[in-house]
Scaffold this motif. Structure first.
Motif, mmCIF file in Angstrom:
data_model
loop_
_atom_site.group_PDB
_atom_site.id
_atom_site.type_symbol
_atom_site.label_atom_id
_atom_site.label_comp_id
_atom_site.label_asym_id
_atom_site.label_seq_id
_atom_site.Cartn_x
_atom_site.Cartn_y
_atom_site.Cartn_z
ATOM 1 N N ILE A 72 0.826 -1.215 0.000
ATOM 2 C CA ILE A 72 0.000 0.000 0.000
ATOM 3 C C ILE A 72 0.859 1.263 0.000
ATOM 4 C CG2 ILE A 72 -0.292 0.081 2.554
ATOM 5 C CD1 ILE A 72 -2.943 1.012 -0.095
ATOM 6 N N GLU A 73 2.011 1.191 0.677
ATOM 7 C CA GLU A 73 2.864 2.385 0.756
ATOM 8 C C GLU A 73 3.332 2.795 -0.648
ATOM 9 O OE1 GLU A 73 3.281 -0.395 2.477
ATOM 10 O OE2 GLU A 73 3.141 0.118 4.602
ATOM 11 N N GLN A 74 3.722 1.776 -1.466
ATOM 12 C CA GLN A 74 4.205 2.077 -2.819
ATOM 13 C C GLN A 74 3.082 2.608 -3.694
ATOM 14 O OE1 GLN A 74 6.384 -1.189 -4.608
ATOM 15 N NE2 GLN A 74 7.574 -1.525 -2.739
ATOM 16 N N LEU A 75 1.906 1.989 -3.547
ATOM 17 C CA LEU A 75 0.776 2.434 -4.369
ATOM 18 C C LEU A 75 0.380 3.862 -4.002
ATOM 19 C CD1 LEU A 75 -1.327 -0.866 -4.306
ATOM 20 C CD2 LEU A 75 -0.122 0.102 -6.279
ATOM 21 N N ALA A 76 0.296 4.128 -2.670
ATOM 22 C CA ALA A 76 -0.120 5.467 -2.231
ATOM 23 C C ALA A 76 0.879 6.521 -2.673
ATOM 24 C CB ALA A 76 -0.285 5.487 -0.711
ATOM 25 N N ASP A 77 2.150 6.117 -2.732
ATOM 26 C CA ASP A 77 3.212 7.057 -3.060
ATOM 27 C C ASP A 77 3.347 7.292 -4.561
ATOM 28 O OD1 ASP A 77 5.125 8.653 -1.927
ATOM 29 O OD2 ASP A 77 6.755 7.284 -2.512
ATOM 30 N N ILE A 221 -6.080 9.398 -0.396
ATOM 31 C CA ILE A 221 -7.096 8.875 0.533
ATOM 32 C C ILE A 221 -7.919 7.789 -0.173
ATOM 33 C CG2 ILE A 221 -9.259 9.469 1.756
ATOM 34 C CD1 ILE A 221 -7.983 12.083 2.601
ATOM 35 N N PHE A 222 -8.272 8.024 -1.433
ATOM 36 C CA PHE A 222 -9.041 7.019 -2.185
ATOM 37 C C PHE A 222 -8.228 5.721 -2.308
ATOM 38 C CE2 PHE A 222 -11.313 10.632 -4.711
ATOM 39 C CZ PHE A 222 -12.181 10.844 -3.643
ATOM 40 N N ALA A 314 -2.819 4.136 8.210
ATOM 41 C CA ALA A 314 -2.748 5.285 9.121
ATOM 42 C C ALA A 314 -1.371 5.932 9.049
ATOM 43 C CB ALA A 314 -3.062 4.846 10.545
ATOM 44 N N THR A 315 -0.319 5.093 8.872
ATOM 45 C CA THR A 315 1.046 5.639 8.794
ATOM 46 C C THR A 315 1.177 6.551 7.570
ATOM 47 O OG1 THR A 315 1.744 3.550 9.740
ATOM 48 C CG2 THR A 315 3.489 4.949 8.881
ATOM 49 N N VAL A 316 0.669 6.075 6.412
ATOM 50 C CA VAL A 316 0.732 6.896 5.196
ATOM 51 C C VAL A 316 -0.128 8.150 5.387
ATOM 52 C CG1 VAL A 316 0.236 6.982 2.722
ATOM 53 C CG2 VAL A 316 1.061 4.855 3.732
ATOM 54 N N MET A 317 -1.318 7.911 5.956
ATOM 55 C CA MET A 317 -2.283 9.006 6.134
ATOM 56 C C MET A 317 -1.743 10.074 7.083
ATOM 57 S SD MET A 317 -5.283 9.459 4.857
ATOM 58 C CE MET A 317 -5.154 11.229 4.797
ATOM 59 N N GLN A 318 -0.981 9.628 8.094
ATOM 60 C CA GLN A 318 -0.443 10.563 9.086
ATOM 61 C C GLN A 318 0.472 11.581 8.401
ATOM 62 O OE1 GLN A 318 2.098 8.736 11.966
ATOM 63 N NE2 GLN A 318 1.619 10.225 13.556
ATOM 64 N N SER A 365 -7.699 10.339 8.611
ATOM 65 C CA SER A 365 -8.446 10.828 7.439
ATOM 66 C C SER A 365 -9.477 11.849 7.889
ATOM 67 C CB SER A 365 -9.080 9.686 6.644
ATOM 68 O OG SER A 365 -10.069 9.051 7.393
ATOM 69 N N GLY A 366 -10.099 11.619 9.070
ATOM 70 C CA GLY A 366 -11.067 12.592 9.594
ATOM 71 C C GLY A 366 -10.430 13.963 9.755
ATOM 72 N N ILE A 367 -9.221 13.961 10.357
ATOM 73 C CA ILE A 367 -8.534 15.239 10.602
ATOM 74 C C ILE A 367 -8.119 15.885 9.266
ATOM 75 C CG2 ILE A 367 -6.521 16.300 11.710
ATOM 76 C CD1 ILE A 367 -6.587 13.882 13.664
#
Ligand code: CMC
Length: 426
Positions: A72-77, A221-222, A314-318, A365-367
């Motif tokens: 997920i980290e690679q995809l999000a990045d 986020i998506f 959450a780590t990526v989102m943070q 994500s809420g924040i």
């Protein structure tokens, strides 16, 4: 088959096969137990695999999440959300030409028929966007029903494209309805997240003006929400779909399941909770309530059924959250101070450490969505938007191989058979 598990019932021992996973835990095949006169008992499906799947893998202890094998980290990045949609649906990343064609297919399907838009006039502006979104997606079943063959891979792919394309338009329409504003149609020249932001916050007839940073944060986020194997809403889509129901209706069932605060509704509940706490000096009072077994209050955005060390999303989102806060210049907002204090206390207190309760994706994500200026009631609709490719990929995967209608058993604890007593004798 790697090994077996032995089970002894009334002195008779038999073998249950163990099915080998490609990665992760193997699975005891209990299907033959019914012939031995027993069911298994597993409320909440804590230990039960209900299907085979090759889409998403989670190792909750190691904090690993992969889509089709990609971390997920690679995809999000590195990926775009629509690239991830393609990956989830097809099993492989697209080539440049495949991706261009897929993007065009999505852009072509984003508009909503004018007569269908009338559906929104039946709602008041106080209606929650999730209720409108649920109704609108179920309503698409009326448009796409006759002639739809769920056993055709081509028809399933078309349904997937329609749903991925139309969910941002319908979510944005739900929002515009809730603020009493005219709908803004999709603009084929914009990216997926950019288009959604423009449909929510743009002005009809005016050139789009969407912040690239916010569009990119939303796209991330998506991606982070795109799939999460057999969670409550995906399992709901599978069970509804297992009756051979129309896919748009099955997805609407998933949207309904997502709405609850224990699942997708948590991102909205996080903000409600932060507002209720109000200031840093009240944090310890709410933490005490969360620990009190007599109080139903839970710290929203903490804990996860599967992740017991950390939620990789959450780590990526943070980090994305911090970037958005800086871009928007709201790092010192009082609500965010409350969030930081909560995070610190929850990370240090024994209650949370012993139960392995960590901030989950919804906490950040809420924040982030708050900092982006997205109205709180839209948060869960955004989760639904992100989760669409996952739901539809699981539905399609189920239908592409032999499957059974989802139908659990029960441990019956009610009265044994007894005779009816006529009303005048009771
Ligand atoms: N605050 C306080 N205590 C908690 C919390 C919390 N948020 N979550 C779990 N606990 C306690 C729970 O009371 C139990 O304590 P004990 O062992 O003393 O009885 C223990 O931790 C284990 O909890 P559980 O309810 O058995 O765990 P579960 O796997 O059934 O539930 C959960 C997982 C996510 C539903 C739950 O942690 C929760 O309700 N969290 C808050 C809502 C939330 O943030 N949900 C979003 C999840 S992430 C988005 C998604 O993937 O859907």
């Amino acid at each position: 088959m790697k090994h077996t598990v032995q089970i002894t019932i009334d002195g008779v021992t038999s073998d249950l096969p163990v099915l080998e996973a490609s990665v992760g835990l193997d699975v005891v095949d209990v299907r033959s137990l019914i012939q031995k006169g027993l069911y298994t008992y597993d409320p909440g499906f804590l230990s039960t695999a209900a299907c085979e799947s090759a889409i998403t893998y989670i190792d909750g202890d190691a904090g690993v999440l992969t889509y089709r094998g990609y971390p997920i980290e690679q995809l999000a990045d590195q990926a775009e959300h629509l690239e991830v949609c393609y990956l989830l649906l097809h099993g492989e990343l697209p080539s440049a030409s495949e991706f261009a064609a897929f993007k065009q297919d999505i852009a072509d399907r984003m508009p909503i028929d004018e007569h269908f838009a009338n559906l929104f006039s039946g709602f008041t502006s106080e209606s929650h966007p999730m209720s409108m979104l649920c109704a609108a997606v179920a309503g698409l079943a009326a448009q796409f029903h006759d002639g739809l063959d769920i056993y055709s891979a081509e028809h399933r792919l078309e349904s997937a494209k329609q749903l991925i394309a139309k969910i941002p338009t319908l979510a944005a329409m739900s929002y515009r309805k809730s603020i009493g504003a005219a709908f803004v149609p999709p603009d084929p020249s914009l990216g997926y997240a950019e288009n959604f932001l423009n449909m929510c916050f743009g002005t009809p007839g005016q050139a789009p003006n969407v912040s690239a940073t916010l569009a990119s944060a939303l796209d991330k986020i998506f991606i982070l929400h795109a799939d999460h194997e057999q969670n409550a809403s995906t399992s709901t889509v599978r069970i509804a779909g297992s009756t051979e129901a129309n896919p748009y209706a099955a997805i609407a069932a998933g949207i309904a399941a997502l709405w609850g605060p224990s699942h997708g509704g948590a991102n909205e509940a996080v903000l409600d909770m932060l507002n209720e706490i109000g200031s840093v000096d009240r944090v310890s009072e709410f933490v005490a309530r969360a620990k009190d077994k007599e109080d139903p209050f839970k710290l929203m955005g903490f804990g996860h059924r599967v992740y017991k060390n950390f939620d990789p999303r959450a780590t990526v989102m943070q980090s994305s959250c911090h970037a958005v806060l800086a871009e928007q210049g709201v790092e010192n907002e009082p609500l965010l101070e409350v969030a930081k204090a909560l995070e610190t206390i929850a990370r240090e207190e024994d209650y949370f450490i012993e139960r392995r309760l960590y901030p989950n994706i919804d906490f950040y994500s809420g924040i982030t969505l708050k900092a982006m200026g997205i109205p709180t009631p839209m948060y869960t609709a955004l989760f639904a938007l992100g989760r669409m490719p996952g739901w539809i990929a699981h539905w399609s995967e189920m239908l592409s191989a032999p499957f059974k209608i989802g139908r659990p058993r029960q441990l019956y604890l009610g009265p044994a058979s007894r005779d009816f007593i006529p009303l005048n004798e009771r």
